[in-house]
Scaffold this motif. Structure first.
Motif, PDB file in Angstrom:
ATOM      1  N   GLY A 146       0.796  -1.227  -0.038  1.00 56.31           N
ATOM      2  CA  GLY A 146       0.215   0.135  -0.057  1.00 56.31           C
ATOM      3  C   GLY A 146       0.753   1.322   0.010  1.00 56.31           C
ATOM      4  N   PHE A 147       0.088   2.516   0.177  1.00 58.28           N
ATOM      5  CA  PHE A 147       0.726   3.616   0.276  1.00 58.28           C
ATOM      6  C   PHE A 147       1.984   3.754   0.956  1.00 58.28           C
ATOM      7  N   VAL A 148       1.567   3.579   2.341  1.00 52.47           N
ATOM      8  CA  VAL A 148       2.338   3.850   3.715  1.00 52.47           C
ATOM      9  C   VAL A 148       3.469   2.731   3.617  1.00 52.47           C
ATOM     10  N   GLY A 149       2.770   1.362   3.459  1.00 51.89           N
ATOM     11  CA  GLY A 149       3.705   0.062   3.572  1.00 51.89           C
ATOM     12  C   GLY A 149       4.832   0.162   2.558  1.00 51.89           C
ATOM     13  N   VAL A 184       3.251  -8.752   3.161  1.00 54.05           N
ATOM     14  CA  VAL A 184       2.059  -9.588   2.979  1.00 54.05           C
ATOM     15  C   VAL A 184       1.038  -8.822   2.565  1.00 54.05           C
ATOM     16  N   ASP A 185       0.326  -9.133   1.666  1.00 56.15           N
ATOM     17  CA  ASP A 185      -0.720  -7.930   1.307  1.00 56.15           C
ATOM     18  C   ASP A 185      -1.792  -8.882   0.431  1.00 56.15           C
ATOM     19  N   ASN A 186      -2.934  -8.629   0.371  1.00 55.81           N
ATOM     20  CA  ASN A 186      -3.991  -9.105  -0.465  1.00 55.81           C
ATOM     21  C   ASN A 186      -4.437  -8.314  -1.686  1.00 55.81           C
ATOM     22  N   PHE A 246      -5.982  -5.525  -1.912  1.00 58.94           N
ATOM     23  CA  PHE A 246      -7.272  -5.079  -2.088  1.00 58.94           C
ATOM     24  C   PHE A 246      -7.187  -3.358  -2.521  1.00 58.94           C
ATOM     25  N   THR A 247      -6.396  -2.774  -1.644  1.00 61.81           N
ATOM     26  CA  THR A 247      -5.998  -1.357  -2.207  1.00 61.81           C
ATOM     27  C   THR A 247      -4.514  -1.209  -2.701  1.00 61.81           C
ATOM     28  N   GLY A 248      -3.848  -2.062  -2.256  1.00 56.36           N
ATOM     29  CA  GLY A 248      -2.317  -1.991  -2.760  1.00 56.36           C
ATOM     30  C   GLY A 248      -2.102  -2.593  -3.844  1.00 56.36           C
ATOM     31  N   HIS A 296      -1.475 -12.781   0.530  1.00 56.38           N
ATOM     32  CA  HIS A 296      -2.156 -13.345   1.700  1.00 56.38           C
ATOM     33  C   HIS A 296      -3.070 -12.523   2.373  1.00 56.38           C
ATOM     34  N   ASP A 297      -4.363 -13.037   2.683  1.00 54.14           N
ATOM     35  CA  ASP A 297      -5.141 -12.275   3.525  1.00 54.14           C
ATOM     36  C   ASP A 297      -4.944 -12.368   4.940  1.00 54.14           C
ATOM     37  N   VAL A 298      -4.765 -11.153   5.856  1.00 55.19           N
ATOM     38  CA  VAL A 298      -4.419 -11.481   7.189  1.00 55.19           C
ATOM     39  C   VAL A 298      -5.682 -11.959   8.064  1.00 55.19           C
ATOM     40  N   HIS A 332       2.299  -3.825  11.464  1.00 57.03           N
ATOM     41  CA  HIS A 332       0.718  -4.392  11.002  1.00 57.03           C
ATOM     42  C   HIS A 332       0.074  -3.161  10.291  1.00 57.03           C
ATOM     43  N   LEU A 333      -0.013  -2.946   9.163  1.00 58.14           N
ATOM     44  CA  LEU A 333      -0.514  -1.973   8.409  1.00 58.14           C
ATOM     45  C   LEU A 333      -1.752  -2.260   7.648  1.00 58.14           C
ATOM     46  N   ALA A 334      -1.983  -3.839   7.496  1.00 57.89           N
ATOM     47  CA  ALA A 334      -3.141  -4.078   6.451  1.00 57.89           C
ATOM     48  C   ALA A 334      -4.371  -3.584   6.823  1.00 57.89           C
ATOM     49  N   CYS A 376     -16.913   1.018  11.102  1.00 51.12           N
ATOM     50  CA  CYS A 376     -16.105  -0.230  10.583  1.00 51.12           C
ATOM     51  C   CYS A 376     -14.877  -0.151  10.866  1.00 51.12           C
ATOM     52  N   TYR A 377     -14.481   1.147  10.423  1.00 51.90           N
ATOM     53  CA  TYR A 377     -12.901   1.421  10.566  1.00 51.90           C
ATOM     54  C   TYR A 377     -12.585   2.142  11.756  1.00 51.90           C
ATOM     55  N   ASP A 378     -13.400   3.162  12.453  1.00 51.27           N
ATOM     56  CA  ASP A 378     -13.086   3.510  13.673  1.00 51.27           C
ATOM     57  C   ASP A 378     -12.949   2.509  14.805  1.00 51.27           C
ATOM     58  N   GLY A 391     -13.132  -0.613  14.536  1.00 54.92           N
ATOM     59  CA  GLY A 391     -12.249  -1.675  14.043  1.00 54.92           C
ATOM     60  C   GLY A 391     -10.834  -1.289  14.548  1.00 54.92           C
ATOM     61  N   LYS A 392     -10.371  -0.179  14.551  1.00 54.58           N
ATOM     62  CA  LYS A 392      -8.882   0.254  14.871  1.00 54.58           C
ATOM     63  C   LYS A 392      -8.871   0.412  16.485  1.00 54.58           C
ATOM     64  N   ARG A 393     -10.067   0.810  16.922  1.00 50.55           N
ATOM     65  CA  ARG A 393     -10.050   1.127  18.378  1.00 50.55           C
ATOM     66  C   ARG A 393      -9.991  -0.630  19.214  1.00 50.55           C
ATOM     67  N   ASN A 417      -3.936  12.224   8.904  1.00 52.56           N
ATOM     68  CA  ASN A 417      -3.738  12.143   7.477  1.00 52.56           C
ATOM     69  C   ASN A 417      -2.543  12.316   6.825  1.00 52.56           C
ATOM     70  N   THR A 418      -1.974  11.506   6.016  1.00 56.12           N
ATOM     71  CA  THR A 418      -0.780  11.533   5.113  1.00 56.12           C
ATOM     72  C   THR A 418      -0.887  11.609   3.844  1.00 56.12           C
ATOM     73  N   PHE A 419      -0.020  12.337   3.309  1.00 55.88           N
ATOM     74  CA  PHE A 419      -0.006  12.417   1.587  1.00 55.88           C
ATOM     75  C   PHE A 419       1.424  12.141   1.031  1.00 55.88           C
ATOM     76  N   MET A 429       0.106   7.585  -2.966  1.00 55.75           N
ATOM     77  CA  MET A 429      -1.198   7.647  -2.292  1.00 55.75           C
ATOM     78  C   MET A 429      -2.272   7.479  -3.289  1.00 55.75           C
ATOM     79  N   HIS A 430      -3.547   7.014  -3.025  1.00 54.26           N
ATOM     80  CA  HIS A 430      -4.824   6.501  -3.992  1.00 54.26           C
ATOM     81  C   HIS A 430      -5.239   7.934  -4.469  1.00 54.26           C
ATOM     82  N   MET A 431      -5.418   7.999  -5.736  1.00 52.49           N
ATOM     83  CA  MET A 431      -5.631   9.222  -6.278  1.00 52.49           C
ATOM     84  C   MET A 431      -7.270   9.369  -5.824  1.00 52.49           C
TER      85      MET A 431
HETATM   86  P1  NAD Z   1      -3.544   1.569   1.586  1.00 56.57           P
HETATM   87  O1  NAD Z   1      -4.824   1.159   1.322  1.00 56.57           O
HETATM   88  O2  NAD Z   1      -2.473   2.161   0.584  1.00 56.57           O
HETATM   89  O3  NAD Z   1      -2.695   0.196   2.077  1.00 56.57           O
HETATM   90  C1  NAD Z   1      -3.101  -0.798   3.048  1.00 56.57           C
HETATM   91  C2  NAD Z   1      -2.801  -1.921   2.423  1.00 56.57           C
HETATM   92  O4  NAD Z   1      -3.425  -2.905   3.113  1.00 56.57           O
HETATM   93  C3  NAD Z   1      -3.389  -2.395   0.963  1.00 56.57           C
HETATM   94  O5  NAD Z   1      -1.744  -2.680   0.204  1.00 56.57           O
HETATM   95  C4  NAD Z   1      -4.154  -3.315   1.282  1.00 56.57           C
HETATM   96  O6  NAD Z   1      -4.140  -3.989  -0.056  1.00 56.57           O
HETATM   97  C5  NAD Z   1      -3.737  -3.884   2.347  1.00 56.57           C
HETATM   98  N1  NAD Z   1      -4.840  -4.771   2.887  1.00 56.57           N
HETATM   99  C6  NAD Z   1      -5.939  -4.441   3.284  1.00 56.57           C
HETATM  100  N2  NAD Z   1      -6.804  -5.444   3.601  1.00 56.57           N
HETATM  101  C7  NAD Z   1      -5.776  -6.404   3.661  1.00 56.57           C
HETATM  102  C8  NAD Z   1      -6.082  -7.647   4.238  1.00 56.57           C
HETATM  103  N3  NAD Z   1      -7.250  -8.286   4.733  1.00 56.57           N
HETATM  104  N4  NAD Z   1      -4.998  -8.707   4.120  1.00 56.57           N
HETATM  105  C9  NAD Z   1      -3.824  -8.339   3.742  1.00 56.57           C
HETATM  106  N5  NAD Z   1      -3.623  -7.294   3.224  1.00 56.57           N
HETATM  107  C10 NAD Z   1      -4.618  -6.153   3.264  1.00 56.57           C
HETATM  108  O7  NAD Z   1      -3.508   2.407   3.073  1.00 56.57           O
HETATM  109  P2  NAD Z   1      -2.412   3.232   3.583  1.00 56.57           P
HETATM  110  O8  NAD Z   1      -2.641   4.571   3.569  1.00 56.57           O
HETATM  111  O9  NAD Z   1      -0.978   2.903   3.117  1.00 56.57           O
HETATM  112  O10 NAD Z   1      -2.559   2.944   5.126  1.00 56.57           O
HETATM  113  C11 NAD Z   1      -1.582   1.871   5.801  1.00 56.57           C
HETATM  114  C12 NAD Z   1      -2.100   1.761   7.287  1.00 56.57           C
HETATM  115  O11 NAD Z   1      -2.008   3.076   7.919  1.00 56.57           O
HETATM  116  C13 NAD Z   1      -3.656   1.461   7.610  1.00 56.57           C
HETATM  117  O12 NAD Z   1      -3.708   0.494   8.580  1.00 56.57           O
HETATM  118  C14 NAD Z   1      -4.338   2.608   7.914  1.00 56.57           C
HETATM  119  O13 NAD Z   1      -5.393   2.371   8.784  1.00 56.57           O
HETATM  120  C15 NAD Z   1      -3.197   3.531   8.645  1.00 56.57           C
HETATM  121  N6  NAD Z   1      -3.451   4.815   8.523  1.00 56.57           N
HETATM  122  C16 NAD Z   1      -3.059   5.667   7.354  1.00 56.57           C
HETATM  123  C17 NAD Z   1      -3.453   6.921   7.292  1.00 56.57           C
HETATM  124  C18 NAD Z   1      -3.030   7.715   6.015  1.00 56.57           C
HETATM  125  O14 NAD Z   1      -3.308   8.989   5.880  1.00 56.57           O
HETATM  126  N7  NAD Z   1      -2.585   7.112   4.965  1.00 56.57           N
HETATM  127  C19 NAD Z   1      -4.034   7.632   8.357  1.00 56.57           C
HETATM  128  C20 NAD Z   1      -4.167   6.906   9.433  1.00 56.57           C
HETATM  129  C21 NAD Z   1      -3.718   5.596   9.867  1.00 56.57           C
END
Ligand code: NAD
Ligand code: UDP
Length: 315
Positions: free
Chosen positions: A37-40, A57-59, A61-63, A82-84, A97-99, A169-171, A173-175, A199-201, A205-207
């Motif tokens: 993904g973006f940060v990962g 490890v990534d599935n 989905f958005t990466g 792989h899906d976590v 753990h960023l998935a 689901c997100y808020d 979920g993270k808590r 928020n990071t950019f 990052m996804h358009m």
């Molecule tokens: P992103 O969507 O670019 O990356 C997330 C990655 O996780 C993707 O590559 C996606 O394919 C993978 N993924 C999703 N579900 C999965 C699963 N079930 N199994 C395996 N892989 C899976 O997002 P990002 O911006 O890089 O965010 C990374 C992490 O940082 C996330 O946990 C996010 O919640 C956290 N975060 C990001 C921001 C931000 O501004 N970008 C802010 C706060 C927190």
């Protein structure tokens, strides 16, 4: 001498970015979930260039594979599709753990999957950390503060989250992911670290991230009207007639764009202001990329992506 040869050869003779030489005792086996993904993927670059062994490890989905493809084939790198939500048995020293989908359109697309990823996925990674004695860092979020009633938000604030709203689901979920980390720490002695990211950019990052920075840049580049949500509406409805800085520095559009008002998204935090004194004091950390430079990099990345899309449209 071997070290020097390694350095020199990695600079001149390989197709990979330069990688530092690390002795066996300093080299760690590091798992990055969501590493495509973006940060990962940026984290992957850093840890690879620092000389560690990195397993992503990534599935997908958005990466994207494209974000890490420059490492494929490198002896220190492994990419696992792989899906976590499913258990994972590997041997590592550290787990980032960023998935998790991160932007509202992505995490609201399939809320049940978002919940599973953040709950079952985190449980699995903590189970892995416990079995192999690894330290786990959870990428949490400022969204745990919900729509905050306290400004600025420091780490002591418990938050103000709607448990049944569209972002829950997100808020939530993270808590719960954070709760799990501290339960594993207390009960099982797992070493955990929790980063609440605001928020990071930047590039990769996804358009269609859906949040203000990407919307703003994308619409300006495409000549669409700029979308400025909360700030302008609340300024309009306030009684302040003198100038107010909303974003610093103000984005200067290369095009003359009209401003379009959209209704506020439900449960969108009305205001958020990070208090980063703890990170500064305890970690000596502060953001190093000036806002303008970060925006410029993001804009350049989006321009290249748009060009790439346009070129591939007719193939
Ligand atoms: P992103 O969507 O670019 O990356 C997330 C990655 O996780 C993707 O590559 C996606 O394919 C993978 N993924 C999703 N579900 C999965 C699963 N079930 N199994 C395996 N892989 C899976 O997002 P990002 O911006 O890089 O965010 C990374 C992490 O940082 C996330 O946990 C996010 O919640 C956290 N975060 C990001 C921001 C931000 O501004 N970008 C802010 C706060 C927190
Ligand atoms: N788990 C995993 N990899 C491991 C060890 C555990 O994915 O190397 C998963 C396991 O499937 C379980 C979860 O992590 O669902 C929690 O593990 P824990 O050992 O805490 O719980 P238990 O297996 O005892 O229920």
């Amino acid at each position: 001498i071997e070290e020097r040869i390694d350095e020199v050869s990695s600079l001149f003779f390989t197709k990979y970015p330069p990688v530092k030489f690390l002795s066996e005792k300093d080299r760690k086996r590091i798992l990055i979930t969501g590493g495509a993904g973006f940060v990962g993927s940026h984290l992957t670059d850093k840890l690879m260039m620092d000389g560690h062994e990195v397993t992503v490890v990534d599935n997908f989905f958005t990466g994207r594979k494209r974000n890490v493809e420059h490492w494929i084939g490198h002896e220190n790198f492994e990419l696992i599709n792989h899906d976590v939500v499913e258990p994972l048995y590997i041997e590592v020293d550290q787990i980032y753990h960023l998935a998790s989908p991160a932007s509202p359109p992505n995490y609201m697309y399939n809320p049940i999957k978002t919940l599973k990823t953040n709950t079952i996925g985190t449980l699995n990674m903590l189970g892995l950390a416990k079995r192999v004695g690894a330290r786990l860092l959870l990428a949490s979020t400022s969204e745990v503060y919900g729509d905050p009633e306290v400004h600025p938000q420091n780490e002591e604030y418990w938050g103000h989250v709607n448990p049944i709203g569209p972002r829950a689901c997100y808020d939530e979920g993270k808590r719960v992911a954070e709760t799990m980390c501290y339960a594993y720490m207390k009960q099982e002695g797992v070493e955990v670290r929790v980063a609440r990211i605001f928020n990071t950019f930047g590039s990769r990052m996804h358009m269609n991230d859906g949040r203000v920075v990407s919307n703003f840049i994308l619409q300006a580049l495409q000549g669409e009207p700029l979308t400025v949500l909360n700030g302008l509406v609340s300024l309009m409805n306030s009684n302040i007639s003198s100038p107010v800085n909303l974003v610093n520095p103000t984005y200067r559009s290369p095009l003359r764009s009209q401003i379009q008002f959209l209704p506020e998204a439900q449960d969108d935090p009305r205001r958020r202001r990070p208090d980063i004194r703890k990170a500064k004091m305890m970690l000596g950390w502060e953001p190093v990329v000036p806002l303008e430079e970060g925006l410029n990099k993001t804009i350049q990345y989006f321009s290249r992506e748009l060009e790439h899309q346009a070129n591939n449209q007719y193939i």
